[in-house]
Design a protein around this motif. Structure first.
Motif, PDB file in Angstrom:
ATOM      1  N   GLU A  23      -1.381 -31.621  25.651  1.00  0.00           N
ATOM      2  CA  GLU A  23      -2.293 -30.812  26.461  1.00  0.00           C
ATOM      3  C   GLU A  23      -2.471 -29.414  25.889  1.00  0.00           C
ATOM      4  OE1 GLU A  23      -0.543 -31.142  30.458  1.00  0.00           O
ATOM      5  OE2 GLU A  23      -2.510 -31.874  31.084  1.00  0.00           O
ATOM      6  N   VAL A  24      -1.357 -28.807  25.497  1.00  0.00           N
ATOM      7  CA  VAL A  24      -1.412 -27.454  24.930  1.00  0.00           C
ATOM      8  C   VAL A  24      -2.108 -27.494  23.572  1.00  0.00           C
ATOM      9  CG1 VAL A  24      -0.018 -25.512  24.080  1.00  0.00           C
ATOM     10  CG2 VAL A  24       0.629 -26.677  26.205  1.00  0.00           C
ATOM     11  N   ARG A  25      -1.804 -28.495  22.755  1.00  0.00           N
ATOM     12  CA  ARG A  25      -2.441 -28.619  21.440  1.00  0.00           C
ATOM     13  C   ARG A  25      -3.959 -28.706  21.584  1.00  0.00           C
ATOM     14  NH1 ARG A  25       0.323 -32.442  19.214  1.00  0.00           N
ATOM     15  NH2 ARG A  25      -0.880 -34.143  20.107  1.00  0.00           N
ATOM     16  N   ALA A  26      -4.447 -29.492  22.542  1.00  0.00           N
ATOM     17  CA  ALA A  26      -5.889 -29.624  22.739  1.00  0.00           C
ATOM     18  C   ALA A  26      -6.521 -28.271  23.076  1.00  0.00           C
ATOM     19  CB  ALA A  26      -6.176 -30.640  23.846  1.00  0.00           C
ATOM     20  N   LYS A  27      -5.873 -27.501  23.920  1.00  0.00           N
ATOM     21  CA  LYS A  27      -6.393 -26.181  24.293  1.00  0.00           C
ATOM     22  C   LYS A  27      -6.347 -25.220  23.104  1.00  0.00           C
ATOM     23  CE  LYS A  27      -7.254 -26.959  28.660  1.00  0.00           C
ATOM     24  NZ  LYS A  27      -8.507 -26.674  29.343  1.00  0.00           N
ATOM     25  N   LEU A  28      -5.263 -25.246  22.339  1.00  0.00           N
ATOM     26  CA  LEU A  28      -5.153 -24.355  21.188  1.00  0.00           C
ATOM     27  C   LEU A  28      -6.131 -24.740  20.079  1.00  0.00           C
ATOM     28  CD1 LEU A  28      -1.287 -23.840  21.117  1.00  0.00           C
ATOM     29  CD2 LEU A  28      -3.042 -22.157  21.747  1.00  0.00           C
ATOM     30  N   LEU A  29      -6.377 -26.036  19.904  1.00  0.00           N
ATOM     31  CA  LEU A  29      -7.381 -26.457  18.929  1.00  0.00           C
ATOM     32  C   LEU A  29      -8.782 -26.015  19.371  1.00  0.00           C
ATOM     33  CD1 LEU A  29      -6.050 -29.975  17.917  1.00  0.00           C
ATOM     34  CD2 LEU A  29      -6.233 -27.951  16.432  1.00  0.00           C
ATOM     35  N   PHE A  30      -9.035 -26.034  20.674  1.00  0.00           N
ATOM     36  CA  PHE A  30     -10.300 -25.511  21.183  1.00  0.00           C
ATOM     37  C   PHE A  30     -10.421 -24.030  20.835  1.00  0.00           C
ATOM     38  CE2 PHE A  30     -12.609 -23.172  24.406  1.00  0.00           C
ATOM     39  CZ  PHE A  30     -13.848 -23.769  24.336  1.00  0.00           C
ATOM     40  N   ILE A  72      -2.716 -17.266  18.166  1.00  0.00           N
ATOM     41  CA  ILE A  72      -2.726 -18.139  19.337  1.00  0.00           C
ATOM     42  C   ILE A  72      -1.413 -18.899  19.360  1.00  0.00           C
ATOM     43  CG2 ILE A  72      -5.233 -18.321  19.504  1.00  0.00           C
ATOM     44  CD1 ILE A  72      -5.120 -21.015  18.103  1.00  0.00           C
ATOM     45  N   GLY A  73      -0.944 -19.212  20.553  1.00  0.00           N
ATOM     46  CA  GLY A  73       0.305 -19.960  20.632  1.00  0.00           C
ATOM     47  C   GLY A  73       0.674 -20.320  22.048  1.00  0.00           C
ATOM     48  N   ARG A  74       1.686 -21.128  22.127  1.00  0.00           N
ATOM     49  CA  ARG A  74       2.219 -21.623  23.393  1.00  0.00           C
ATOM     50  C   ARG A  74       3.159 -20.581  23.982  1.00  0.00           C
ATOM     51  NH1 ARG A  74       6.308 -26.764  23.838  1.00  0.00           N
ATOM     52  NH2 ARG A  74       6.357 -26.865  26.110  1.00  0.00           N
ATOM     53  N   LEU A  75       3.161 -20.463  25.302  1.00  0.00           N
ATOM     54  CA  LEU A  75       4.124 -19.613  25.984  1.00  0.00           C
ATOM     55  C   LEU A  75       5.436 -20.373  26.137  1.00  0.00           C
ATOM     56  CD1 LEU A  75       1.900 -18.176  28.873  1.00  0.00           C
ATOM     57  CD2 LEU A  75       2.413 -17.131  26.668  1.00  0.00           C
ATOM     58  N   LYS A  76       6.531 -19.650  26.139  1.00  0.00           N
ATOM     59  CA  LYS A  76       7.830 -20.302  26.360  1.00  0.00           C
ATOM     60  C   LYS A  76       7.938 -20.787  27.799  1.00  0.00           C
ATOM     61  CE  LYS A  76      10.048 -17.743  22.726  1.00  0.00           C
ATOM     62  NZ  LYS A  76      10.734 -16.539  22.376  1.00  0.00           N
ATOM     63  N   SER A  77       7.404 -19.981  28.724  1.00  0.00           N
ATOM     64  CA  SER A  77       7.438 -20.362  30.122  1.00  0.00           C
ATOM     65  C   SER A  77       6.210 -19.784  30.789  1.00  0.00           C
ATOM     66  CB  SER A  77       8.698 -19.811  30.774  1.00  0.00           C
ATOM     67  OG  SER A  77       8.750 -20.184  32.117  1.00  0.00           O
ATOM     68  N   PRO A  78       5.445 -20.499  31.533  1.00  0.00           N
ATOM     69  CA  PRO A  78       5.593 -21.922  31.797  1.00  0.00           C
ATOM     70  C   PRO A  78       5.207 -22.744  30.575  1.00  0.00           C
ATOM     71  CG  PRO A  78       3.528 -21.154  32.721  1.00  0.00           C
ATOM     72  CD  PRO A  78       4.238 -19.938  32.167  1.00  0.00           C
ATOM     73  N   LEU A 113      -3.612 -14.543  28.812  1.00  0.00           N
ATOM     74  CA  LEU A 113      -2.813 -15.721  29.142  1.00  0.00           C
ATOM     75  C   LEU A 113      -3.667 -16.802  29.800  1.00  0.00           C
ATOM     76  CD1 LEU A 113       0.217 -13.872  30.801  1.00  0.00           C
ATOM     77  CD2 LEU A 113      -0.028 -14.577  28.405  1.00  0.00           C
ATOM     78  N   PHE A 114      -3.311 -18.040  29.486  1.00  0.00           N
ATOM     79  CA  PHE A 114      -3.986 -19.201  30.075  1.00  0.00           C
ATOM     80  C   PHE A 114      -2.954 -20.253  30.460  1.00  0.00           C
ATOM     81  CE2 PHE A 114      -6.999 -17.515  26.923  1.00  0.00           C
ATOM     82  CZ  PHE A 114      -8.112 -17.321  27.708  1.00  0.00           C
ATOM     83  N   ASP A 115      -3.375 -21.160  31.315  1.00  0.00           N
ATOM     84  CA  ASP A 115      -2.625 -22.364  31.625  1.00  0.00           C
ATOM     85  C   ASP A 115      -3.546 -23.539  31.298  1.00  0.00           C
ATOM     86  OD1 ASP A 115      -0.092 -23.421  33.213  1.00  0.00           O
ATOM     87  OD2 ASP A 115      -1.827 -24.639  33.809  1.00  0.00           O
ATOM     88  N   VAL A 116      -2.970 -24.681  30.953  1.00  0.00           N
ATOM     89  CA  VAL A 116      -3.803 -25.828  30.574  1.00  0.00           C
ATOM     90  C   VAL A 116      -4.763 -26.229  31.701  1.00  0.00           C
ATOM     91  CG1 VAL A 116      -2.243 -26.746  28.811  1.00  0.00           C
ATOM     92  CG2 VAL A 116      -2.040 -27.529  31.172  1.00  0.00           C
ATOM     93  N   ALA A 117      -4.445 -25.904  32.943  1.00  0.00           N
ATOM     94  CA  ALA A 117      -5.319 -26.255  34.065  1.00  0.00           C
ATOM     95  C   ALA A 117      -6.474 -25.270  34.243  1.00  0.00           C
ATOM     96  CB  ALA A 117      -4.502 -26.313  35.355  1.00  0.00           C
ATOM     97  N   ASP A 118      -6.429 -24.137  33.546  1.00  0.00           N
ATOM     98  CA  ASP A 118      -7.462 -23.108  33.696  1.00  0.00           C
ATOM     99  C   ASP A 118      -8.785 -23.530  33.073  1.00  0.00           C
ATOM    100  OD1 ASP A 118      -5.541 -21.442  34.815  1.00  0.00           O
ATOM    101  OD2 ASP A 118      -5.260 -20.246  32.988  1.00  0.00           O
ATOM    102  N   ASP A 119      -9.864 -23.114  33.717  1.00  0.00           N
ATOM    103  CA  ASP A 119     -11.183 -23.165  33.096  1.00  0.00           C
ATOM    104  C   ASP A 119     -11.321 -21.873  32.303  1.00  0.00           C
ATOM    105  OD1 ASP A 119     -12.031 -25.602  34.179  1.00  0.00           O
ATOM    106  OD2 ASP A 119     -12.705 -24.629  36.028  1.00  0.00           O
ATOM    107  N   ILE A 120     -11.610 -21.985  31.022  1.00  0.00           N
ATOM    108  CA  ILE A 120     -11.726 -20.806  30.171  1.00  0.00           C
ATOM    109  C   ILE A 120     -13.132 -20.226  30.311  1.00  0.00           C
ATOM    110  CG2 ILE A 120     -11.733 -19.993  27.782  1.00  0.00           C
ATOM    111  CD1 ILE A 120      -9.707 -22.179  27.143  1.00  0.00           C
ATOM    112  N   PRO A 121     -13.238 -18.927  30.628  1.00  0.00           N
ATOM    113  CA  PRO A 121     -14.557 -18.290  30.629  1.00  0.00           C
ATOM    114  C   PRO A 121     -14.994 -18.068  29.167  1.00  0.00           C
ATOM    115  CG  PRO A 121     -12.867 -16.732  31.325  1.00  0.00           C
ATOM    116  CD  PRO A 121     -12.188 -18.051  31.084  1.00  0.00           C
TER     117      PRO A 121
END
Length: 145
Positions: A23-30, A72-78, A113-121
């Motif tokens: 899920e995170v990879r898909a968002k980061l690739l976007f 760009i990168g993944r957060l440790k938490s959440p 910051l984003f979460d995978v559930a967020d809609d990106i503006p």
């Protein structure tokens, strides 16, 4: 945004993306595709260099020196969180907060910051990316004015 994905020139960067959860990879690739698309469509930016800085995919305007580095990168938490990082000694995040304070969540003067559930503006983020990739051009033109 363009449908053409940019090939990975650096195997280390590709491996970093491959290691992210799906899920995170898909968002980061976007985000990666968006960064390259903005670079292609923004005058003065030129070719981007994609590399790793602090273990995160990073985008530099190495040839033109037009902008500031984006990471760009993944957060440790959440664990479902991810971010776009900016150079903390610029006024970029302060500017983004002033313009888009209601559209993004910020961390200090360094990230959106984003979460995978967020809609990106997307249009707002495109503008932030363009401002980052032209940061030095804008600073130089304001000094020369």
């Amino acid at each position: 945004m363009s449908d053409a994905n940019v090939e990975f020139a650096d195997a280390r960067v590709q491996a970093t993306f491959a290691a992210y959860p799906d899920e995170v990879r898909a968002k980061l690739l976007f985000l990666r595709d968006l960064i390259f698309d903005v670079a292609r469509s923004t005058e003065g930016v030129g070719e981007l260099e994609e590399t790793l800085k602090w273990g995160q995919p990073s985008y530099l305007t190495a040839k033109t020196k037009s902008g500031s580095t984006l990471r760009i990168g993944r957060l440790k938490s959440p664990s479902s969180g991810y971010a776009v990082y900016f150079h903390c000694q610029t006024n970029l995040v302060e500017t983004f907060r002033r313009i888009y304070g209601d559209e993004f969540r910020f961390e200090g003067n360094r990230s959106i910051l984003f979460d995978v559930a967020d809609d990106i503006p997307v249009e707002a983020l495109r503008h932030c990316i363009a401002m980052t990739l032209t940061y030095h051009l804008r600073k130089k033109s304001s000094v020369e004015s």
